[in-house]
Motif scaffolding. Structure first.
Motif, PDB file in Angstrom:
ATOM      1  N   GLU A  37      -3.513   5.511   0.658  1.00  0.00           N
ATOM      2  CA  GLU A  37      -4.004   6.331   1.770  1.00  0.00           C
ATOM      3  C   GLU A  37      -3.303   7.690   1.704  1.00  0.00           C
ATOM      4  O   GLU A  37      -2.088   7.779   1.857  1.00  0.00           O
ATOM      5  CB  GLU A  37      -3.706   5.668   3.111  1.00  0.00           C
ATOM      6  CG  GLU A  37      -4.301   4.277   3.291  1.00  0.00           C
ATOM      7  CD  GLU A  37      -5.755   4.321   3.751  1.00  0.00           C
ATOM      8  OE1 GLU A  37      -6.262   5.433   4.007  1.00  0.00           O
ATOM      9  OE2 GLU A  37      -6.356   3.232   3.844  1.00  0.00           O
ATOM     10  N   VAL A  83      -2.915   7.263  13.240  1.00  0.00           N
ATOM     11  CA  VAL A  83      -3.226   7.119  11.814  1.00  0.00           C
ATOM     12  C   VAL A  83      -2.701   5.789  11.296  1.00  0.00           C
ATOM     13  O   VAL A  83      -3.416   5.042  10.611  1.00  0.00           O
ATOM     14  CB  VAL A  83      -2.628   8.289  11.010  1.00  0.00           C
ATOM     15  CG1 VAL A  83      -2.680   7.996   9.507  1.00  0.00           C
ATOM     16  CG2 VAL A  83      -3.378   9.580  11.307  1.00  0.00           C
ATOM     17  N   TYR A  84      -1.458   5.457  11.625  1.00  0.00           N
ATOM     18  CA  TYR A  84      -0.908   4.177  11.188  1.00  0.00           C
ATOM     19  C   TYR A  84      -1.689   3.011  11.779  1.00  0.00           C
ATOM     20  O   TYR A  84      -1.974   2.019  11.084  1.00  0.00           O
ATOM     21  CB  TYR A  84       0.565   4.065  11.586  1.00  0.00           C
ATOM     22  CG  TYR A  84       1.499   4.831  10.684  1.00  0.00           C
ATOM     23  CD1 TYR A  84       1.641   4.506   9.345  1.00  0.00           C
ATOM     24  CD2 TYR A  84       2.257   5.888  11.183  1.00  0.00           C
ATOM     25  CE1 TYR A  84       2.491   5.208   8.521  1.00  0.00           C
ATOM     26  CE2 TYR A  84       3.125   6.599  10.362  1.00  0.00           C
ATOM     27  CZ  TYR A  84       3.241   6.250   9.039  1.00  0.00           C
ATOM     28  OH  TYR A  84       4.091   6.945   8.211  1.00  0.00           O
ATOM     29  N   VAL A 137      -3.173  11.071   3.678  1.00  0.00           N
ATOM     30  CA  VAL A 137      -3.584  11.527   5.005  1.00  0.00           C
ATOM     31  C   VAL A 137      -3.066  12.940   5.255  1.00  0.00           C
ATOM     32  O   VAL A 137      -2.132  13.412   4.603  1.00  0.00           O
ATOM     33  CB  VAL A 137      -3.063  10.570   6.097  1.00  0.00           C
ATOM     34  CG1 VAL A 137      -3.643   9.175   5.895  1.00  0.00           C
ATOM     35  CG2 VAL A 137      -1.536  10.507   6.088  1.00  0.00           C
ATOM     36  N   ARG A 190      -7.039  -2.123   9.334  1.00  0.00           N
ATOM     37  CA  ARG A 190      -7.967  -2.484   8.245  1.00  0.00           C
ATOM     38  C   ARG A 190      -7.377  -3.549   7.318  1.00  0.00           C
ATOM     39  O   ARG A 190      -8.071  -4.047   6.438  1.00  0.00           O
ATOM     40  CB  ARG A 190      -8.325  -1.237   7.436  1.00  0.00           C
ATOM     41  CG  ARG A 190      -9.112  -0.189   8.215  1.00  0.00           C
ATOM     42  CD  ARG A 190      -9.789   0.787   7.280  1.00  0.00           C
ATOM     43  NE  ARG A 190      -8.850   1.601   6.536  1.00  0.00           N
ATOM     44  CZ  ARG A 190      -8.424   2.803   6.928  1.00  0.00           C
ATOM     45  NH1 ARG A 190      -8.853   3.308   8.086  1.00  0.00           N
ATOM     46  NH2 ARG A 190      -7.577   3.496   6.189  1.00  0.00           N
ATOM     47  N   ARG A 191      -6.097  -3.858   7.487  1.00  0.00           N
ATOM     48  CA  ARG A 191      -5.462  -4.861   6.635  1.00  0.00           C
ATOM     49  C   ARG A 191      -5.469  -6.198   7.352  1.00  0.00           C
ATOM     50  O   ARG A 191      -5.119  -6.292   8.525  1.00  0.00           O
ATOM     51  CB  ARG A 191      -4.018  -4.488   6.299  1.00  0.00           C
ATOM     52  CG  ARG A 191      -3.714  -3.024   6.041  1.00  0.00           C
ATOM     53  CD  ARG A 191      -4.680  -2.288   5.187  1.00  0.00           C
ATOM     54  NE  ARG A 191      -4.878  -2.870   3.865  1.00  0.00           N
ATOM     55  CZ  ARG A 191      -5.692  -2.351   2.972  1.00  0.00           C
ATOM     56  NH1 ARG A 191      -6.400  -1.278   3.272  1.00  0.00           N
ATOM     57  NH2 ARG A 191      -5.837  -2.933   1.800  1.00  0.00           N
ATOM     58  N   ILE A 225      -4.934   2.527   9.862  1.00  0.00           N
ATOM     59  CA  ILE A 225      -4.723   1.992   8.512  1.00  0.00           C
ATOM     60  C   ILE A 225      -4.352   0.513   8.564  1.00  0.00           C
ATOM     61  O   ILE A 225      -4.921  -0.313   7.838  1.00  0.00           O
ATOM     62  CB  ILE A 225      -3.642   2.799   7.775  1.00  0.00           C
ATOM     63  CG1 ILE A 225      -4.135   4.215   7.489  1.00  0.00           C
ATOM     64  CG2 ILE A 225      -3.246   2.104   6.467  1.00  0.00           C
ATOM     65  CD1 ILE A 225      -3.085   5.139   6.914  1.00  0.00           C
ATOM     66  N   ALA A 261      -3.806  -0.565  -2.085  1.00  0.00           N
ATOM     67  CA  ALA A 261      -4.590   0.521  -1.504  1.00  0.00           C
ATOM     68  C   ALA A 261      -3.717   1.764  -1.451  1.00  0.00           C
ATOM     69  O   ALA A 261      -2.489   1.674  -1.395  1.00  0.00           O
ATOM     70  CB  ALA A 261      -5.088   0.164  -0.105  1.00  0.00           C
ATOM     71  N   ILE A 274       1.145   5.085   1.663  1.00  0.00           N
ATOM     72  CA  ILE A 274       0.660   6.018   2.678  1.00  0.00           C
ATOM     73  C   ILE A 274       1.445   7.313   2.511  1.00  0.00           C
ATOM     74  O   ILE A 274       2.656   7.357   2.752  1.00  0.00           O
ATOM     75  CB  ILE A 274       0.847   5.486   4.113  1.00  0.00           C
ATOM     76  CG1 ILE A 274       0.162   4.126   4.281  1.00  0.00           C
ATOM     77  CG2 ILE A 274       0.295   6.491   5.124  1.00  0.00           C
ATOM     78  CD1 ILE A 274       0.340   3.509   5.665  1.00  0.00           C
ATOM     79  N   LYS A 323       0.955  12.018   9.565  1.00  0.00           N
ATOM     80  CA  LYS A 323       1.303  10.635   9.885  1.00  0.00           C
ATOM     81  C   LYS A 323       1.597  10.540  11.377  1.00  0.00           C
ATOM     82  O   LYS A 323       2.645  11.015  11.835  1.00  0.00           O
ATOM     83  CB  LYS A 323       2.514  10.184   9.065  1.00  0.00           C
ATOM     84  CG  LYS A 323       2.234  10.053   7.569  1.00  0.00           C
ATOM     85  CD  LYS A 323       3.509   9.708   6.811  1.00  0.00           C
ATOM     86  CE  LYS A 323       3.245   9.457   5.338  1.00  0.00           C
ATOM     87  NZ  LYS A 323       4.500   9.212   4.585  1.00  0.00           N
ATOM     88  N   LYS A 362       1.282  11.828   2.813  1.00  0.00           N
ATOM     89  CA  LYS A 362       0.581  12.974   3.393  1.00  0.00           C
ATOM     90  C   LYS A 362       0.761  14.178   2.489  1.00  0.00           C
ATOM     91  O   LYS A 362       1.683  14.242   1.679  1.00  0.00           O
ATOM     92  CB  LYS A 362       1.101  13.272   4.797  1.00  0.00           C
ATOM     93  CG  LYS A 362       2.516  13.800   4.848  1.00  0.00           C
ATOM     94  CD  LYS A 362       2.960  14.030   6.283  1.00  0.00           C
ATOM     95  CE  LYS A 362       4.397  14.556   6.323  1.00  0.00           C
ATOM     96  NZ  LYS A 362       4.897  14.693   7.696  1.00  0.00           N
ATOM     97  N   ILE A 368       0.831  -1.194   0.000  1.00  0.00           N
ATOM     98  CA  ILE A 368       0.000   0.000   0.000  1.00  0.00           C
ATOM     99  C   ILE A 368       0.872   1.252   0.000  1.00  0.00           C
ATOM    100  O   ILE A 368       2.072   1.192   0.292  1.00  0.00           O
ATOM    101  CB  ILE A 368      -0.980   0.027   1.194  1.00  0.00           C
ATOM    102  CG1 ILE A 368      -0.229   0.202   2.526  1.00  0.00           C
ATOM    103  CG2 ILE A 368      -1.833  -1.243   1.207  1.00  0.00           C
ATOM    104  CD1 ILE A 368      -1.166   0.343   3.719  1.00  0.00           C
TER     105      ILE A 368
END
Length: 237
Positions: A154, A163-164, A156, A170-171, A167, A152, A129, A159, A131, A127
């Motif tokens: 993300e 937040v991590y 944001v 959800r995995r 995320i 995916a 991630i 960080k 910002k 994924i």
């Protein structure tokens, strides 16, 4: 993989930072700042300007967020401040033009970035991630040609460990890893959230992103380039 070890896709989530991890970013800020310092040389020394600008950026992060737009607005504020309001409209106009240029610069992907990601995909959920400004980050991802590699994406506003944690929760994977050039944003908060933090240093680092490496933490690793990441994963699995 180590002898007797078989990794399957659900075992790992590996997250990548974008700017200065997968493609150039800070270089454009550095060039713009050099020109900014030249424009205000008659008013303030470059090192003082840099300190005042960083202070303005820190004050404004909660309002403008990360990215080019916030940088330019903070630069305009700083120009007004260090000149006691005497800065000419030509400086403001040029700063705005430089911001527009930064927001339309072609994306230059680092050599080996695609190869490294592709090497991980057979046994990891990969994924992104990142910002910053939503529109600019979406633009850079689209132009990079790497978007098809991520399971995916993300984008944001900041960080943080929370937040991590959200995320990664959800995995559906047993292990998580964050890979990036910033100790402050990519490594330290990811480790605080329970993930591995892998630092890939880049020669240019914004002062705000500088931090001490958590060298004694068992989930911290540092590699010289993304090409070393598959071997690192083999070593820790």
């Amino acid at each position: 993989m180590k002898a007797g070890t078989t990794l399957t896709k659900p075992d790992w989530t590996i997250a990548f930072d974008a700017d200065d991890t997968l493609w150039h970013n800070e270089r454009d800020f550095a060039l713009t700042h050099d020109r900014f310092a030249q424009m205000l040389a008659e008013y303030v020394a470059p090192e003082v300007l840099q300190t005042r600008l960083l202070a303005a950026e820190r004050r404004n992060l909660g309002i403008y967020g990360f990215g080019v737009k916030g940088y330019i607005l903070s630069s305009i504020e700083t120009a007004i401040d260090v000149t006691d309001g005497r800065v000419g409209p030509d400086v403001i106009t040029e700063l705005m033009a430089m911001g527009r240029k930064m927001l339309s610069e072609p994306v230059e992907v680092f050599d080996g970035a695609r190869t490294a990601i592709e090497a991980l995909r057979p046994f990891a959920e990969v994924i992104l991630i990142t910002k910053g400004d939503l529109i600019d980050q979406e633009r850079k991802l689209a132009q990079s040609g790497l978007g098809d590699l991520f399971d995916a994406v993300e984008i944001v506003s900041d960080k943080t460990p929370d937040v991590y944690a959200r995320i990664f929760a959800r995995r559906d994977t047993a292990h998580q890893m964050m890979v990036g050039n910033s100790l402050k944003s990519d490594v330290i908060p990811a480790i605080a959230a329970g993930a591995w933090g892998v630092h890939v240093p880049f020669k240019l680092t914004w002062a705000y992103e500088q931090a001490d490496a958590p060298v004694t933490h068992r989930h911290f690793r540092q590699i010289a380039s993304l090409s070393e990441l598959p071997a690192l994963l083999t070593d820790i699995t």
